[in-house]
Enzyme design. Structure first.
Site, PDB file in Angstrom:
ATOM      1  N   CYS A 160       0.742  -0.968   0.084  1.00  0.00           N
ATOM      2  CA  CYS A 160      -0.131   0.020   0.243  1.00  0.00           C
ATOM      3  C   CYS A 160       0.475   1.145   0.320  1.00  0.00           C
ATOM      4  CB  CYS A 160      -0.765  -0.350   1.175  1.00  0.00           C
ATOM      5  SG  CYS A 160      -2.797  -1.607   1.147  1.00  0.00           S
ATOM      6  N   SER A 161       2.579   1.020   0.240  1.00  0.00           N
ATOM      7  CA  SER A 161       2.755   2.490   0.573  1.00  0.00           C
ATOM      8  C   SER A 161       4.259   2.469  -1.074  1.00  0.00           C
ATOM      9  CB  SER A 161       4.058   2.604   1.392  1.00  0.00           C
ATOM     10  OG  SER A 161       3.576   2.198   2.089  1.00  0.00           O
TER      11      SER A 161
END
Ligand SMILES: CC(C)(COP(=O)(O)OP(=O)(O)OC[C@H]1O[C@@H](n2cnc3c(N)ncnc32)[C@H](O)[C@@H]1OP(=O)(O)O)[C@@H](O)C(=O)NCCC(=O)NCCS
Length: 377
Positions: A160-161
């Site tokens: 997600c980063s």
């Protein structure tokens, strides 16, 4: 020595939004039909106490626990078919643009148009996403060719980063001169790695693709430029969000339907671990830049859970996370993995004035947290 580097700006953003919406009501109806089918098929084992029946999902739970109201998907029919419960994509010949590259090119063209650039101006492409369609050749190289870009391209994955971590690579490439104009794309076909048959998480994700143009301030001509004041990344290992799909599965004689070969998580633990980490990360990053959270006009936060964002904002500025401070897009898009904070930035920055500052921040599997502090020029 930072002062000797050229100023770097984000000069364009683009968004590919899939054509189909799945509302919570539609999603829950499909899940409950699937559960009923499973329970009927295994009625004898359930009656004998050898198997637990599947429990129905509920719209009320989903909205209360997450804030998600709907999601966009590339294929709706496969996901909502109770006999299937995952999307259906036609395999494409190698000569045809792959699906992931196709949505990336769409978002990239929009970002380039906003920045007043063409593909030929780009000399680095970073395709950064929680899941890649294939091992190689890199998606980024296919996207580079489709856009007529030069230079180099590579793929990266920090779950997600992925977008914020790619932004740091892009900013550093421009600062140090290895590239002049970098395209960052985040094609997130989350529908293919979500376990739609698991009540605990079937509501979480949606498909989307975001794109960003990062270039030297002195080459930027677009009307909307955001100087990058700083980037900061951190990781800390955790198995609380995990997916064991990989190239060794065949050698392990795994059943492709094994539960750990799609997304799974300990959502409550993630919530508790990540909220304090994210708030401290942002505060520390701002302090390094001589800034206070209360000076920020906006926080474009990762979009996984409405409550999580409220807690992060409360820790940072002591108040409620209204849309003026930390806009939510997850009600409409659901969790779009790395793209969430970029969608928030894409949709919610037009009202800010020159000199206004804000923070783009992602948090997710790894754990991984990335923050990018920007100032409107
Ligand atoms: C996933 C998340 C929304 C779940 O919310 P939660 O409040 O933690 O919910 P829990 O999983 O603890 O479940 C609470 C109850 O609801 C039930 N429940 C779970 N899913 C349900 C559903 N779809 N419908 C109805 N009930 C459900 C559970 O069985 C549990 O019941 P119990 O109390 O009787 O045991 C939340 O934990 C979250 O968003 N966490 C952050 C995750 C994150 O950021 N991940 C990053 C991903 S990239």
């Amino acid at each position: 020595m930072q002062a000797s580097f050229p100023a770097v700006v984000i000069s364009g953003t683009g968004l590919y939004r899939p054509p189909h919406v799945i509302t919570n009501a539609e999603l829950v109806a499909a899940f409950n039909a699937y559960a009923d089918l499973q329970n009927a098929e295994h009625a004898a084992a359930i009656a004998a106490g050898e198997r637990q029946p599947l429990t129905h999902s509920s719209v009320e739970f989903i909205e209360k626990a997450s804030g998600i109201k709907q999601r966009y998907v590339i294929d709706k029919a496969g996901v909502l078919d109770p006999a299937r419960m995952y999307p259906r994509f036609e395999p494409r010949p190698d000569e045809q643009l792959s699906l992931m590259a196709e949505i990336a090119v769409d978002a990239a063209r929009k970002a380039l148009a906003q920045a007043g650039k063409t593909g030929a101006d780009v000399d680095a492409v970073l395709c950064s996403s929680a899941n890649m369609q294939r091992a190689y050749p890199a998606m980024a190289v296919e996207i580079q060719q489709a856009l007529g870009a030069g230079g180099y391209g590579f793929d990266m994955n920090v779950a997600c980063s992925s977008a914020t971590f790619a932004l740091e690579q892009a900013v550093n490439a421009v600062r140090t001169g290895s590239a002049r104009c970098v395209l960052v794309v985040n094609p997130e076909i989350t529908s293919a790695h979500l376990e739609w048959r698991d009540r605990d998480c079937h509501f979480i994700f949606g498909d989307v693709c975001t794109a960003l143009i990062v270039e030297r301030a002195d080459t930027a001509t677009g009307a909307d430029q955001w100087e990058v004041l700083g980037t900061q990344l951190v990781t800390q290992f955790s198995s609380n969000i995990r997916n064991n799909f990989g190239f060794m599965n065949r050698a392990e004689d795994r059943d492709p339907n094994d539960r750990d070969l799609t997304f799974y998580q300990e959502g409550r633990k993630v919530f508790k671990d990540v909220v304090p980490m994210a708030a401290a990360h942002i505060e520390g990053h701002l302090a390094k830049l001589g800034l206070e959270p209360t000076q920020m006009r906006r926080f474009w936060l990762h979009q996984a859970n409405q409550g999580m964002n409220q807690f992060v904002i409360r820790k940072l500025v002591g108040g409620e996370a209204g849309s003026e401070i930390a806009p939510l897009i997850l009600d409409e898009y659901a969790n779009t993995a790395s793209a969430g904070s970029i969608i928030a930035f894409h949709h919610h920055r037009a009202d800010l004035a020159a000199g206004d500052t804000g923070v783009i921040c992602s948090f997710g599997a790894g754990y991984s947290i990335g923050s990018v502090v920007v100032k409107k020029r």
